[in-house]
Motif scaffolding. Sequence first.
Motif, PDB file in Angstrom:
ATOM      1  N   GLU A  37      20.089  23.723  50.350  1.00 41.32           N
ATOM      2  CA  GLU A  37      20.442  22.319  50.296  1.00 41.32           C
ATOM      3  C   GLU A  37      21.960  22.097  50.271  1.00 41.32           C
ATOM      4  O   GLU A  37      22.314  21.196  50.849  1.00 41.32           O
ATOM      5  CB  GLU A  37      19.731  21.653  49.073  1.00 41.32           C
ATOM      6  N   CYS A  38      22.657  22.644  49.530  1.00 33.30           N
ATOM      7  CA  CYS A  38      24.164  22.483  49.518  1.00 33.30           C
ATOM      8  C   CYS A  38      25.099  23.291  50.150  1.00 33.30           C
ATOM      9  O   CYS A  38      25.984  23.229  50.162  1.00 33.30           O
ATOM     10  CB  CYS A  38      24.561  22.764  47.732  1.00 33.30           C
ATOM     11  N   GLY A  39      24.517  24.294  50.965  1.00 31.28           N
ATOM     12  CA  GLY A  39      25.411  24.816  52.090  1.00 31.28           C
ATOM     13  C   GLY A  39      25.822  26.260  51.437  1.00 31.28           C
ATOM     14  O   GLY A  39      26.773  26.634  52.101  1.00 31.28           O
ATOM     15  N   ALA A  40      25.191  26.611  50.246  1.00 29.54           N
ATOM     16  CA  ALA A  40      26.073  27.901  49.777  1.00 29.54           C
ATOM     17  C   ALA A  40      25.223  29.219  50.415  1.00 29.54           C
ATOM     18  O   ALA A  40      25.554  30.264  49.777  1.00 29.54           O
ATOM     19  CB  ALA A  40      25.989  27.936  48.164  1.00 29.54           C
ATOM     20  N   TYR A  41      24.293  28.999  50.993  1.00 29.23           N
ATOM     21  CA  TYR A  41      23.304  29.922  51.519  1.00 29.23           C
ATOM     22  C   TYR A  41      23.798  30.610  52.786  1.00 29.23           C
ATOM     23  O   TYR A  41      23.992  30.233  53.674  1.00 29.23           O
ATOM     24  CB  TYR A  41      22.165  29.437  51.937  1.00 29.23           C
ATOM     25  N   PHE A  42      24.059  32.237  52.863  1.00 26.48           N
ATOM     26  CA  PHE A  42      24.705  32.722  53.978  1.00 26.48           C
ATOM     27  C   PHE A  42      23.749  34.068  54.372  1.00 26.48           C
ATOM     28  O   PHE A  42      23.405  34.784  53.295  1.00 26.48           O
ATOM     29  CB  PHE A  42      25.976  33.295  53.896  1.00 26.48           C
ATOM     30  N   LYS A  43      23.296  34.276  55.367  1.00 29.68           N
ATOM     31  CA  LYS A  43      22.309  35.290  55.618  1.00 29.68           C
ATOM     32  C   LYS A  43      23.073  36.334  56.689  1.00 29.68           C
ATOM     33  O   LYS A  43      23.300  35.737  57.898  1.00 29.68           O
ATOM     34  CB  LYS A  43      21.095  35.070  56.288  1.00 29.68           C
ATOM     35  N   VAL A  44      23.668  37.455  56.620  1.00 27.60           N
ATOM     36  CA  VAL A  44      24.313  38.403  57.523  1.00 27.60           C
ATOM     37  C   VAL A  44      23.234  39.413  57.592  1.00 27.60           C
ATOM     38  O   VAL A  44      23.022  40.458  56.597  1.00 27.60           O
ATOM     39  CB  VAL A  44      25.576  38.615  56.790  1.00 27.60           C
ATOM     40  N   ASP A  45      22.803  39.625  58.862  1.00 26.43           N
ATOM     41  CA  ASP A  45      21.784  40.487  59.030  1.00 26.43           C
ATOM     42  C   ASP A  45      20.485  40.479  58.288  1.00 26.43           C
ATOM     43  O   ASP A  45      19.910  39.447  58.366  1.00 26.43           O
ATOM     44  CB  ASP A  45      22.200  41.793  59.206  1.00 26.43           C
ATOM     45  N   ARG A  46      20.003  41.400  57.332  1.00 27.69           N
ATOM     46  CA  ARG A  46      19.258  41.070  56.258  1.00 27.69           C
ATOM     47  C   ARG A  46      19.721  40.901  54.906  1.00 27.69           C
ATOM     48  O   ARG A  46      18.875  40.977  53.822  1.00 27.69           O
ATOM     49  CB  ARG A  46      18.236  42.446  56.425  1.00 27.69           C
ATOM     50  N   VAL A  47      21.040  40.521  54.783  1.00 27.43           N
ATOM     51  CA  VAL A  47      21.687  40.588  53.358  1.00 27.43           C
ATOM     52  C   VAL A  47      21.817  39.040  53.109  1.00 27.43           C
ATOM     53  O   VAL A  47      22.428  38.283  53.983  1.00 27.43           O
ATOM     54  CB  VAL A  47      22.844  41.208  53.334  1.00 27.43           C
ATOM     55  N   VAL A  48      21.105  38.388  51.878  1.00 29.20           N
ATOM     56  CA  VAL A  48      21.598  37.058  51.723  1.00 29.20           C
ATOM     57  C   VAL A  48      22.648  36.908  50.711  1.00 29.20           C
ATOM     58  O   VAL A  48      22.477  37.769  49.534  1.00 29.20           O
ATOM     59  CB  VAL A  48      20.249  36.409  51.094  1.00 29.20           C
ATOM     60  N   LEU A  49      23.459  36.177  50.981  1.00 30.09           N
ATOM     61  CA  LEU A  49      24.891  36.051  50.000  1.00 30.09           C
ATOM     62  C   LEU A  49      24.688  34.742  49.651  1.00 30.09           C
ATOM     63  O   LEU A  49      24.631  33.673  50.297  1.00 30.09           O
ATOM     64  CB  LEU A  49      26.068  36.134  50.898  1.00 30.09           C
ATOM     65  N   ILE A  50      25.263  34.451  48.275  1.00 32.37           N
ATOM     66  CA  ILE A  50      25.237  33.120  47.787  1.00 32.37           C
ATOM     67  C   ILE A  50      26.678  32.684  47.567  1.00 32.37           C
ATOM     68  O   ILE A  50      27.495  33.564  46.519  1.00 32.37           O
ATOM     69  CB  ILE A  50      24.376  32.892  46.424  1.00 32.37           C
ATOM     70  N   HIS A  51      27.338  31.717  47.658  1.00 30.90           N
ATOM     71  CA  HIS A  51      28.525  31.224  47.290  1.00 30.90           C
ATOM     72  C   HIS A  51      28.678  30.644  46.079  1.00 30.90           C
ATOM     73  O   HIS A  51      28.071  29.569  45.779  1.00 30.90           O
ATOM     74  CB  HIS A  51      29.166  30.098  48.570  1.00 30.90           C
ATOM     75  N   THR A  52      28.991  31.239  45.103  1.00 29.77           N
ATOM     76  CA  THR A  52      28.918  31.016  43.668  1.00 29.77           C
ATOM     77  C   THR A  52      29.722  29.615  43.271  1.00 29.77           C
ATOM     78  O   THR A  52      29.086  28.722  42.688  1.00 29.77           O
ATOM     79  CB  THR A  52      29.536  31.876  42.578  1.00 29.77           C
ATOM     80  N   ASP A  53      30.787  29.386  44.017  1.00 33.76           N
ATOM     81  CA  ASP A  53      31.346  28.119  43.663  1.00 33.76           C
ATOM     82  C   ASP A  53      30.827  26.939  43.986  1.00 33.76           C
ATOM     83  O   ASP A  53      30.667  25.926  43.321  1.00 33.76           O
ATOM     84  CB  ASP A  53      32.912  28.089  44.202  1.00 33.76           C
ATOM     85  N   THR A  54      30.337  26.846  45.145  1.00 30.07           N
ATOM     86  CA  THR A  54      29.422  25.856  45.885  1.00 30.07           C
ATOM     87  C   THR A  54      28.272  25.579  45.012  1.00 30.07           C
ATOM     88  O   THR A  54      27.902  24.376  44.878  1.00 30.07           O
ATOM     89  CB  THR A  54      29.162  26.098  47.284  1.00 30.07           C
ATOM     90  N   MET A  55      27.725  26.686  44.556  1.00 34.13           N
ATOM     91  CA  MET A  55      26.368  26.525  43.683  1.00 34.13           C
ATOM     92  C   MET A  55      26.743  25.813  42.732  1.00 34.13           C
ATOM     93  O   MET A  55      26.024  24.971  41.992  1.00 34.13           O
ATOM     94  CB  MET A  55      25.763  27.775  43.840  1.00 34.13           C
ATOM     95  N   ARG A  56      27.967  26.410  41.927  1.00 37.78           N
ATOM     96  CA  ARG A  56      27.983  25.875  40.438  1.00 37.78           C
ATOM     97  C   ARG A  56      28.401  24.089  40.562  1.00 37.78           C
ATOM     98  O   ARG A  56      28.044  23.535  39.838  1.00 37.78           O
ATOM     99  CB  ARG A  56      29.234  26.359  39.804  1.00 37.78           C
ATOM    100  N   GLU A  57      28.888  23.873  41.743  1.00 33.86           N
ATOM    101  CA  GLU A  57      29.595  22.553  41.847  1.00 33.86           C
ATOM    102  C   GLU A  57      28.127  21.565  42.020  1.00 33.86           C
ATOM    103  O   GLU A  57      28.146  20.620  41.539  1.00 33.86           O
ATOM    104  CB  GLU A  57      30.341  22.444  42.863  1.00 33.86           C
ATOM    105  N   TYR A  58      27.240  22.121  42.968  1.00 35.31           N
ATOM    106  CA  TYR A  58      26.204  21.419  43.251  1.00 35.31           C
ATOM    107  C   TYR A  58      25.092  21.553  42.077  1.00 35.31           C
ATOM    108  O   TYR A  58      24.613  20.283  41.634  1.00 35.31           O
ATOM    109  CB  TYR A  58      25.298  22.112  44.290  1.00 35.31           C
ATOM    110  N   ILE A  59      24.941  22.194  41.194  1.00 37.47           N
ATOM    111  CA  ILE A  59      24.301  22.329  39.910  1.00 37.47           C
ATOM    112  C   ILE A  59      24.857  21.351  39.102  1.00 37.47           C
ATOM    113  O   ILE A  59      23.892  20.478  38.244  1.00 37.47           O
ATOM    114  CB  ILE A  59      23.963  23.554  39.405  1.00 37.47           C
ATOM    115  N   GLU A  60      26.084  21.154  38.931  1.00 38.32           N
ATOM    116  CA  GLU A  60      26.686  20.139  37.999  1.00 38.32           C
ATOM    117  C   GLU A  60      26.441  18.564  38.583  1.00 38.32           C
ATOM    118  O   GLU A  60      26.298  17.836  37.526  1.00 38.32           O
ATOM    119  CB  GLU A  60      28.198  20.253  38.134  1.00 38.32           C
ATOM    120  N   THR A  61      26.014  18.341  39.755  1.00 31.12           N
ATOM    121  CA  THR A  61      25.746  17.143  40.113  1.00 31.12           C
ATOM    122  C   THR A  61      24.222  16.430  39.391  1.00 31.12           C
ATOM    123  O   THR A  61      24.108  15.415  39.380  1.00 31.12           O
ATOM    124  CB  THR A  61      25.462  16.934  41.530  1.00 31.12           C
ATOM    125  N   PHE A  62      23.316  17.831  38.942  1.00 33.65           N
ATOM    126  CA  PHE A  62      22.181  17.210  38.148  1.00 33.65           C
ATOM    127  C   PHE A  62      22.377  17.140  36.657  1.00 33.65           C
ATOM    128  O   PHE A  62      21.355  16.905  36.127  1.00 33.65           O
ATOM    129  CB  PHE A  62      21.233  18.539  38.416  1.00 33.65           C
TER     130      PHE A  62
END
Length: 65
Positions: A37-62
């Motif tokens: 939803e917030c655009g912090a999800y990245f998939k490189v081949d079979r590895v899922v990476l989460i951008h922590t700063d974007t995720m923290r900012e998005y969680i703060e909106t709740f």
Amino acid sequence: MSYKKFKRNVAPEYLRLKDAMVMFSMGADKIEALTKECGAYFKVDRVVLIHTDTMREYIETFREV
């Protein structure tokens, strides 16, 4: 490498899904849904990476005041 093993309280910019589950105290399905939803999800081949700063900012909106 687990999130708990980082020294001097330095959080990495990107985490794998399992480490993000520990950091944000959420299950894999919920983290995957929120990060997409917030655009912090990245998939490189079979590895899922989460951008922590974007995720923290998005969680703060709740935050309820």
